[in-house]
Design a protein around this motif. Structure first.
Motif, PDB file in Angstrom:
ATOM      1  N   ILE A 239      78.785 -55.737  -2.636  1.00 49.53           N
ATOM      2  CA  ILE A 239      77.922 -54.995  -3.530  1.00 49.53           C
ATOM      3  C   ILE A 239      77.120 -55.951  -4.575  1.00 49.53           C
ATOM      4  N   ALA A 240      78.107 -56.854  -5.152  1.00 46.70           N
ATOM      5  CA  ALA A 240      77.502 -57.726  -6.204  1.00 46.70           C
ATOM      6  C   ALA A 240      76.502 -58.710  -5.503  1.00 46.70           C
ATOM      7  N   GLN A 241      76.889 -59.130  -4.336  1.00 45.43           N
ATOM      8  CA  GLN A 241      75.930 -60.131  -3.768  1.00 45.43           C
ATOM      9  C   GLN A 241      74.575 -59.346  -3.379  1.00 45.43           C
ATOM     10  N   GLN A 242      74.524 -58.131  -2.892  1.00 47.64           N
ATOM     11  CA  GLN A 242      73.600 -57.298  -2.591  1.00 47.64           C
ATOM     12  C   GLN A 242      72.583 -57.199  -3.696  1.00 47.64           C
ATOM     13  N   ARG A 243      73.234 -56.693  -4.824  1.00 48.61           N
ATOM     14  CA  ARG A 243      72.466 -56.548  -6.213  1.00 48.61           C
ATOM     15  C   ARG A 243      71.715 -57.848  -6.716  1.00 48.61           C
ATOM     16  N   THR A 244      72.495 -58.837  -6.613  1.00 53.21           N
ATOM     17  CA  THR A 244      71.951 -60.153  -6.892  1.00 53.21           C
ATOM     18  C   THR A 244      70.714 -60.605  -5.849  1.00 53.21           C
ATOM     19  N   ALA A 245      70.962 -60.302  -4.843  1.00 53.05           N
ATOM     20  CA  ALA A 245      69.757 -60.627  -3.874  1.00 53.05           C
ATOM     21  C   ALA A 245      68.647 -59.712  -4.313  1.00 53.05           C
ATOM     22  N   GLU A 246      68.660 -58.393  -4.361  1.00 56.96           N
ATOM     23  CA  GLU A 246      67.463 -57.341  -4.875  1.00 56.96           C
ATOM     24  C   GLU A 246      67.217 -57.821  -6.070  1.00 56.96           C
ATOM     25  N   ALA A 247      67.829 -58.304  -7.197  1.00 60.59           N
ATOM     26  CA  ALA A 247      67.132 -58.898  -8.221  1.00 60.59           C
ATOM     27  C   ALA A 247      66.253 -60.202  -8.030  1.00 60.59           C
ATOM     28  N   ARG A 248      66.627 -60.652  -7.186  1.00 57.04           N
ATOM     29  CA  ARG A 248      65.823 -61.972  -6.718  1.00 57.04           C
ATOM     30  C   ARG A 248      64.715 -61.508  -5.743  1.00 57.04           C
ATOM     31  N   GLY A 249      64.394 -60.272  -5.365  1.00 56.95           N
ATOM     32  CA  GLY A 249      63.275 -60.008  -4.539  1.00 56.95           C
ATOM     33  C   GLY A 249      63.513 -59.150  -3.068  1.00 56.95           C
ATOM     34  N   ALA A 250      64.926 -59.466  -2.753  1.00 52.31           N
ATOM     35  CA  ALA A 250      64.957 -58.591  -1.513  1.00 52.31           C
ATOM     36  C   ALA A 250      64.858 -57.334  -1.360  1.00 52.31           C
TER      37      ALA A 250
ATOM     38  N   PHE B  20      73.407 -44.142   2.527  1.00 52.06           N
ATOM     39  CA  PHE B  20      73.755 -44.515   0.855  1.00 52.06           C
ATOM     40  C   PHE B  20      73.164 -45.741   0.574  1.00 52.06           C
ATOM     41  N   GLU B  21      72.561 -45.857  -0.610  1.00 49.12           N
ATOM     42  CA  GLU B  21      71.704 -47.129  -1.232  1.00 49.12           C
ATOM     43  C   GLU B  21      73.047 -48.228  -1.579  1.00 49.12           C
ATOM     44  N   VAL B  22      73.106 -49.329  -1.126  1.00 46.58           N
ATOM     45  CA  VAL B  22      74.178 -50.350  -1.406  1.00 46.58           C
ATOM     46  C   VAL B  22      74.401 -50.708  -2.758  1.00 46.58           C
ATOM     47  N   ALA B  23      73.445 -51.224  -3.218  1.00 44.74           N
ATOM     48  CA  ALA B  23      73.266 -52.161  -4.456  1.00 44.74           C
ATOM     49  C   ALA B  23      74.055 -51.379  -5.619  1.00 44.74           C
ATOM     50  N   HIS B  24      73.975 -50.288  -5.849  1.00 44.12           N
ATOM     51  CA  HIS B  24      74.680 -49.512  -7.049  1.00 44.12           C
ATOM     52  C   HIS B  24      75.848 -48.739  -6.486  1.00 44.12           C
ATOM     53  N   GLY B  25      76.548 -49.149  -5.490  1.00 41.42           N
ATOM     54  CA  GLY B  25      78.023 -48.461  -4.898  1.00 41.42           C
ATOM     55  C   GLY B  25      79.012 -48.763  -5.764  1.00 41.42           C
ATOM     56  N   THR B  26      78.987 -49.514  -6.725  1.00 37.13           N
ATOM     57  CA  THR B  26      79.970 -49.771  -7.440  1.00 37.13           C
ATOM     58  C   THR B  26      80.313 -48.688  -8.419  1.00 37.13           C
TER      59      THR B  26
END
Length: 314
Positions: free
Chosen positions: A168-179, A223-229
Motif C-alpha cells: 500500500i505504501a508503494q501504491q500511495r507513493t506512486a499516486e502521489a507522483r501522478g499514477a 476497494f481503493e488500494v492506496a488508503h487501505g492502511t
C-alpha cells in the motif's frame, strides 16, 4: 402515505464536503404529524443501500412501525466523497452519527427511540459506532464482521499484514507522483473460480453480488488500494468492554463457522466481551452468512427476533 413508501434523500453535515445519500422507509399509514421510532440500517462492505440492509431488513422494520433510514457509506454508492471505493473505518463509523444528525432534524422522529442495525461489515461498524454514539438506544448486528480483523486475516493468506502495508505504501507513493488510482476487486471473476476457493463465504458472496439474486448497480465489492492502511490498523471491538453498553442482539448463522469473513467467530467474541447487560446471541441453525442477507431461512428467521427486540427496547 402508502405501505412501502420510500423517500430518497441527500444531506450534508458541517464536517463534510460531500453528500450522504439515503432512503427513508416509512411504515403503513405514516403520518408526518406523528412521532415514530427509527432504525439506522447499514449495508455490508462493498455493498450499497439497495442491498440486504435496505431491501430486506428496512422494509420489514418499516412494516413493523419504524421509520428506517438505509444509507450509502461515504465514498460509496450514491453518496459523495473522493476517492471512490474508499473503505476507511473511521469515516464509516462517523457516517452513523451523520445519519443520526439528519434523523433528529425530522419532526416525526422520536430522538429518544433510535436503534441501529448493520449487516456483515455494516454490523461490525454498527457495533463500533454504538460505543460512542449513545443516541443509539438498541443495537443489532446481523452476521457482523470485524473488518479490521478480516483484512488482517486475509492479508495473512498472501504474505501477511506487514507485506500488505508495504505494498500500500508503494501504491500511495506512486499516486502521489501522478499514477492512476488502483482499485481491487474483492471477489473472484467467475463462479468457477469462487468454487475453487472452497470457502462458503466467497462462494456465496459471488452468488449474491454477481447474479440476479442480489446484484445492484452500486454493489461493486471493490476497494481503493492506496488508503487501505486504515482498515489494516483498525479493530471494531476495541474497548467494547468499557463502551458498548446498549441492549445488544447479535445474529449469526451456524453454517458460517469456517467462513473467511469470520462473522461466526466475531459474533461470539463481541457478545462475550460487550459491557451490555442486556445482550442476546441468536445462532440461526442451518443458516450461512449470506442466508442472513436475504433468504427466508436466514434473514426471515433473524427478523423474527430483530423486530421484537426493537419493539421492547425502543
Amino acid at each position: 402515505m402508502s405501505t412501502g413508501a420510500i423517500e430518497h434523500v441527500t444531506f450534508r453535515n458541517a464536517d463534510m464536503y460531500w453528500d450522504i445519500a439515503a432512503d427513508l422507509h416509512f411504515p403503513p399509514g405514516f403520518d408526518a404529524s406523528g412521532s415514530y421510532p427509527a432504525v439506522v440500517a447499514a449495508h455490508p462492505i462493498g455493498s450499497c443501500k439497495e442491498q440486504t440492509a435496505g431491501n430486506i431488513y428496512a422494509p420489514a422494520l418499516a412494516e413493523a412501525g419504524y421509520v428506517v433510514i438505509a444509507f450509502d457509506a461515504s465514498f460509496q454508492g450514491a453518496s459523495g466523497g473522493e476517492p471512490r471505493f474508499l473503505e476507511d473505518p473511521a469515516q464509516r463509523v462517523q457516517d452513523f452519527s451523520r445519519v443520526v444528525d439528519h434523523l433528529v432534524t425530522l419532526p416525526y422522529i422520536d430522538a429518544d427511540r433510535i436503534g441501529v442495525l448493520g449487516v456483515c461489515g455494516g454490523g461490525g461498524y454498527a457495533l463500533a459506532a454504538a460505543k460512542t454514539e449513545k443516541r443509539f438506544k438498541a443495537v443489532v448486528s446481523v452476521t457482523g464482521a470485524n473488518f479490521g480483523n478480516l483484512q488482517r486475516q486475509m492479508a495473512g493468506q498472501s504474505g501477511g499484514p506487514i507485506e500488505a502495508l508495504n505494498a500500500i505504501a508503494q501504491q500511495r507513493t506512486a499516486e502521489a507522483r501522478g499514477a492512476a488510482s488502483a482499485v481491487n476487486g474483492f471477489l473472484p471473476e467467475t463462479a468457477e473460480a469462487a468454487q475453487q476457493t472452497g470457502d462458503i463465504d466467497i462462494i456465496e458472496a459471488f452468488d449474491y453480488y454477481r447474479t440476479d439474486r442480489g446484484r445492484a448497480e452500486n454493489g461493486h465489492v471493490r476497494f481503493e488500494v492506496a488508503h487501505g492502511t486504515a482498515a489494516l490498523g483498525w479493530d471494531a471491538f476495541h474497548l467494547v468492554e468499557e463502551l458498548l453498553d446498549q441492549p445488544l442482539l447479535i445474529v449469526i448463522g451456524d453454517r458460517d463457522k469456517q467462513g473467511a469473513f469470520g462473522a461466526h467467530r466475531d459474533g461470539h467474541e463481541v457478545h462475550g466481551r460487550a459491557a451490555s447487560i442486556d445482550k442476546q446471541l441468536l445462532e440461526v441453525e442451518g443458516a450461512s452468512h449470506y442466508d442472513l442477507y436475504d433468504r427466508p431461512h436466514g434473514a426471515g428467521e433473524a427478523l423474527k427476533s430483530v423486530v421484537p427486540f426493537f419493539d421492547k427496547r425502543l
